[in-house]
Write an enzyme that holds these catalytic residues in place. Structure first.
Site, PDB file in Angstrom:
ATOM      1  N   GLY A   1      -9.467   8.127   0.472  1.00  0.00           N
ATOM      2  CA  GLY A   1      -9.080   9.642   0.250  1.00  0.00           C
ATOM      3  C   GLY A   1     -10.227  10.392  -0.041  1.00  0.00           C
ATOM      4  O   GLY A   1     -10.458  11.618   0.250  1.00  0.00           O
TER       5      GLY A   1
ATOM      6  N   THR B   1       1.937   7.165   0.346  1.00  0.00           N
ATOM      7  CA  THR B   1       1.018   5.981  -0.236  1.00  0.00           C
ATOM      8  C   THR B   1       1.160   5.701  -1.813  1.00  0.00           C
ATOM      9  O   THR B   1       1.686   6.386  -2.373  1.00  0.00           O
ATOM     10  CB  THR B   1      -0.598   6.348   0.061  1.00  0.00           C
ATOM     11  OG1 THR B   1      -1.449   5.517  -0.248  1.00  0.00           O
ATOM     12  CG2 THR B   1      -0.909   7.409  -0.828  1.00  0.00           C
TER      13      THR B   1
ATOM     14  N   ARG C   1      -4.962   9.868 -10.853  1.00  0.00           N
ATOM     15  CA  ARG C   1      -5.910   9.716  -9.787  1.00  0.00           C
ATOM     16  C   ARG C   1      -5.139  10.079  -8.261  1.00  0.00           C
ATOM     17  O   ARG C   1      -4.028   9.512  -8.180  1.00  0.00           O
ATOM     18  CB  ARG C   1      -6.676   8.700  -9.354  1.00  0.00           C
ATOM     19  CG  ARG C   1      -7.532   8.727  -8.033  1.00  0.00           C
ATOM     20  CD  ARG C   1      -6.854   8.086  -6.874  1.00  0.00           C
ATOM     21  NE  ARG C   1      -7.686   8.097  -5.801  1.00  0.00           N
ATOM     22  CZ  ARG C   1      -7.432   7.822  -4.388  1.00  0.00           C
ATOM     23  NH1 ARG C   1      -6.188   7.385  -4.405  1.00  0.00           N
ATOM     24  NH2 ARG C   1      -8.093   7.768  -3.324  1.00  0.00           N
ATOM     25  N   VAL C   2      -5.430  11.285  -7.725  1.00  0.00           N
ATOM     26  CA  VAL C   2      -4.651  11.827  -6.638  1.00  0.00           C
ATOM     27  C   VAL C   2      -5.603  11.863  -5.354  1.00  0.00           C
ATOM     28  O   VAL C   2      -6.742  12.215  -5.531  1.00  0.00           O
ATOM     29  CB  VAL C   2      -4.130  13.284  -6.645  1.00  0.00           C
ATOM     30  CG1 VAL C   2      -3.576  13.691  -5.226  1.00  0.00           C
ATOM     31  CG2 VAL C   2      -2.924  12.949  -7.597  1.00  0.00           C
ATOM     32  N   GLY C   3      -5.204  11.028  -4.157  1.00  0.00           N
ATOM     33  CA  GLY C   3      -6.116  10.845  -3.184  1.00  0.00           C
ATOM     34  C   GLY C   3      -5.933  11.783  -2.056  1.00  0.00           C
ATOM     35  O   GLY C   3      -5.484  13.033  -2.440  1.00  0.00           O
ATOM     36  N   ASP C   4      -5.965  11.712  -0.810  1.00  0.00           N
ATOM     37  CA  ASP C   4      -6.057  12.691   0.289  1.00  0.00           C
ATOM     38  C   ASP C   4      -4.542  12.865   0.567  1.00  0.00           C
ATOM     39  O   ASP C   4      -3.986  13.894   0.984  1.00  0.00           O
ATOM     40  CB  ASP C   4      -6.896  12.446   1.437  1.00  0.00           C
ATOM     41  CG  ASP C   4      -6.595  11.183   1.973  1.00  0.00           C
ATOM     42  OD1 ASP C   4      -6.172  10.326   1.230  1.00  0.00           O
ATOM     43  OD2 ASP C   4      -6.875  10.873   2.906  1.00  0.00           O
TER      44      ASP C   4
ATOM     45  N   THR D   1      -1.567   3.004   2.816  1.00  0.00           N
ATOM     46  CA  THR D   1      -1.074   4.195   3.111  1.00  0.00           C
ATOM     47  C   THR D   1      -0.450   4.159   4.809  1.00  0.00           C
ATOM     48  O   THR D   1      -0.873   3.322   5.677  1.00  0.00           O
ATOM     49  CB  THR D   1      -2.133   5.390   3.456  1.00  0.00           C
ATOM     50  OG1 THR D   1      -2.658   5.307   2.199  1.00  0.00           O
ATOM     51  CG2 THR D   1      -1.394   6.678   3.808  1.00  0.00           C
TER      52      THR D   1
ATOM     53  N   THR E   1      -5.822   7.648   6.892  1.00  0.00           N
ATOM     54  CA  THR E   1      -5.801   6.612   6.138  1.00  0.00           C
ATOM     55  C   THR E   1      -7.172   6.263   5.669  1.00  0.00           C
ATOM     56  O   THR E   1      -7.900   6.366   6.150  1.00  0.00           O
ATOM     57  CB  THR E   1      -5.109   5.288   6.420  1.00  0.00           C
ATOM     58  OG1 THR E   1      -5.617   4.944   7.590  1.00  0.00           O
ATOM     59  CG2 THR E   1      -3.413   5.727   6.819  1.00  0.00           C
ATOM     60  N   GLY E   2      -7.424   5.557   4.484  1.00  0.00           N
ATOM     61  CA  GLY E   2      -8.572   4.988   4.119  1.00  0.00           C
ATOM     62  C   GLY E   2      -9.051   5.741   2.911  1.00  0.00           C
ATOM     63  O   GLY E   2      -8.190   6.566   2.048  1.00  0.00           O
TER      64      GLY E   2
ATOM     65  N   SER F   1       0.891  -1.168   0.070  1.00  0.00           N
ATOM     66  CA  SER F   1       0.175  -0.136   0.110  1.00  0.00           C
ATOM     67  C   SER F   1       0.893   1.400   0.113  1.00  0.00           C
ATOM     68  O   SER F   1       0.289   2.262  -0.116  1.00  0.00           O
ATOM     69  CB  SER F   1      -0.995  -0.153   1.479  1.00  0.00           C
ATOM     70  OG  SER F   1      -0.023   0.230   2.235  1.00  0.00           O
TER      71      SER F   1
HETATM   72  N1  ASP Z   1      -5.846   7.590   1.682  1.00  0.00           N
HETATM   73  C1  ASP Z   1      -5.221   6.996   0.663  1.00  0.00           C
HETATM   74  C2  ASP Z   1      -5.946   7.525  -0.974  1.00  0.00           C
HETATM   75  O1  ASP Z   1      -6.916   7.544  -0.778  1.00  0.00           O
HETATM   76  C3  ASP Z   1      -5.227   5.336   0.541  1.00  0.00           C
HETATM   77  C4  ASP Z   1      -5.344   4.692   1.697  1.00  0.00           C
HETATM   78  O2  ASP Z   1      -5.067   5.290   2.830  1.00  0.00           O
HETATM   79  O3  ASP Z   1      -5.529   3.613   1.808  1.00  0.00           O
HETATM   80  O4  ASP Z   1      -4.965   7.187  -1.676  1.00  0.00           O
END
Ligand code: ASP
Length: 360
Positions: free
Chosen positions: A258, A222, A232-235, A204, A255-256, A65
């Protein structure tokens, strides 16, 4: 929707609430927190400490991850995101959609220290990393390649057809699917690949540190959502979402999924909540409540993702908080814990949670 009993009962704060060496992270950070603590104990900078900590995950091919070995985008290319914040100087740095570099957290720190910018993305981030002397690698490990091809095999058109499995002309008795494609791969790896194909995982690591001088820093790094659309860009690389530090108040990270965190600017929200007097656990639960509100508290939609927050206050109080209790959607053992290191061995502590999931 109710705050679960654990939200009220779980631990998450030390008895003595004063600035001291303290590191917290997401559940995958046992080694990261230990390394960060060593650096704090030797008088090192809080950002150097957390970055050195998460470098362990970034360089570990078994952590699928984060960093090298992370699961790739839909084209089979690993794209990494990371952000850092340094409390003493109030500076920040970030990279997104960075290819070929194992340690995006170090590149984010270099953006902070070596440029007049806060964030670089894609090709520009890679060119910057090259200029800074970071070595390049193919980040797609064999394990991640197997998982990616398994995901491609799992996609079927309405007629059940898929171009990546045996064709119509294949002899019936030879239709072996995954086993045909990966004859030498053990059953455990194939079962894992199938699981991550069906349930694209997030991952992450977020790591936050406080030292005895009251200095604080944070990092989040991450490989993002598996099988994402390229770019694609997450948080995680977004200052204020994946990480935020104001050492007058504290640090927070996530985490999780985003996309849901971005919509509430989670890390910044948590810091502002604490600034206005909330305990870390309340501050995190309030952020999760905002996420739930974005779905009109519709539990059936909320059940389709996971989201976790971590908060460390300048006085040494801390919390980890999850949207859901209980097992993950894919039935795996719950990671609803977070790591704390206050000078000894790193340990896992339970997250508080907003919603109670009775079964997977
Ligand atoms: N937060 C991260 C994202 O959305 C992924 C993750 O934390 O599992 O890219």
């Amino acid at each position: 929707m109710v705050a679960g009993p654990a939200a009220l009962a779980a631990a998450g704060a030390p008895a003595a609430a004063v600035a001291r060496n303290l590191v917290i992270s997401s559940a995958n950070g046992l080694r990261a927190c230990a390394r960060a603590m060593e650096i704090l104990k030797s008088g090192g900078d809080t950002l150097d400490a957390v970055v050195a900590g998460v470098n362990i995950n970034e360089e570990d091919p078994e952590d699928t991850s984060v960093g090298y070995g992370g699961l790739p985008n839909e084209d089979g290319v690993v794209e990494l995101d990371a952000s850092v914040m340094h409390g003493p100087t109030r500076r920040a740095g970030a990279v997104a959609s960075l290819r070929n570099i194992k340690t995006p957290s170090k590149v984010a720190k270099a953006v902070m220290e070596q440029t007049d910018h806060v964030m670089l993305v894609g090709e520009g981030a890679l060119r910057f990393a090259r200029a800074m002397g970071f070595p390049e690698y193919d980040l797609l490990t064999e394990k991640a390649r197997i998982a990616w091809l398994t995901w491609k095999q799992s996609l079927k058109d309405p007629q059940g057809h898929n171009n990546w499995t045996d064709g119509l002309d294949a002899p019936r008795e030879k239709k072996l699917g995954l086993r045909r494609m990966f004859p030498g791969v053990d059953d455990r790896t194939l079962a894992w690949a199938w699981q991550v194909a069906l349930h694209p995982p997030t991952g992450t690591i977020n790591c936050l540190a406080l030292n005895a001088r009251g200095e604080m820093s944070g990092v989040t790094t991450t490989s993002g959502l598996a099988w994402k659309i390229a770019g694609r860009v997450g948080d995680s690389p977004l200052i204020g979402a994946g990480v935020y530090v104001d050492q007058d108040v504290g640090g927070a990270g996530s985490t999780g999924r985003g996309e849901e965190n971005i919509r509430i600017a989670g890390a910044h929200t948590i810091i502002e909540n604490m600034r206005h007097g909330m305990e870390p656990r309340e501050a995190c639960l309030d952020a999760l409540q905002r996420v739930a509100r974005n779905f009109d508290n519709d539990v059936s939609r909320l059940a389709q993702f996971d989201l976790n927050f971590y908060a460390l206050r300048k006085d040494g109080r801390y919390a980890g908080a999850s949207l859901w209790s209980g097992p993950l959607r894919n039935g795996k053992v719950s990671p609803r814990q977070f790591v704390v290191n206050d000078g000894g061995d790193s340990r896992l502590e339970p997250c508080v949670y907003l919603l109670e999931r009775k079964s997977a």
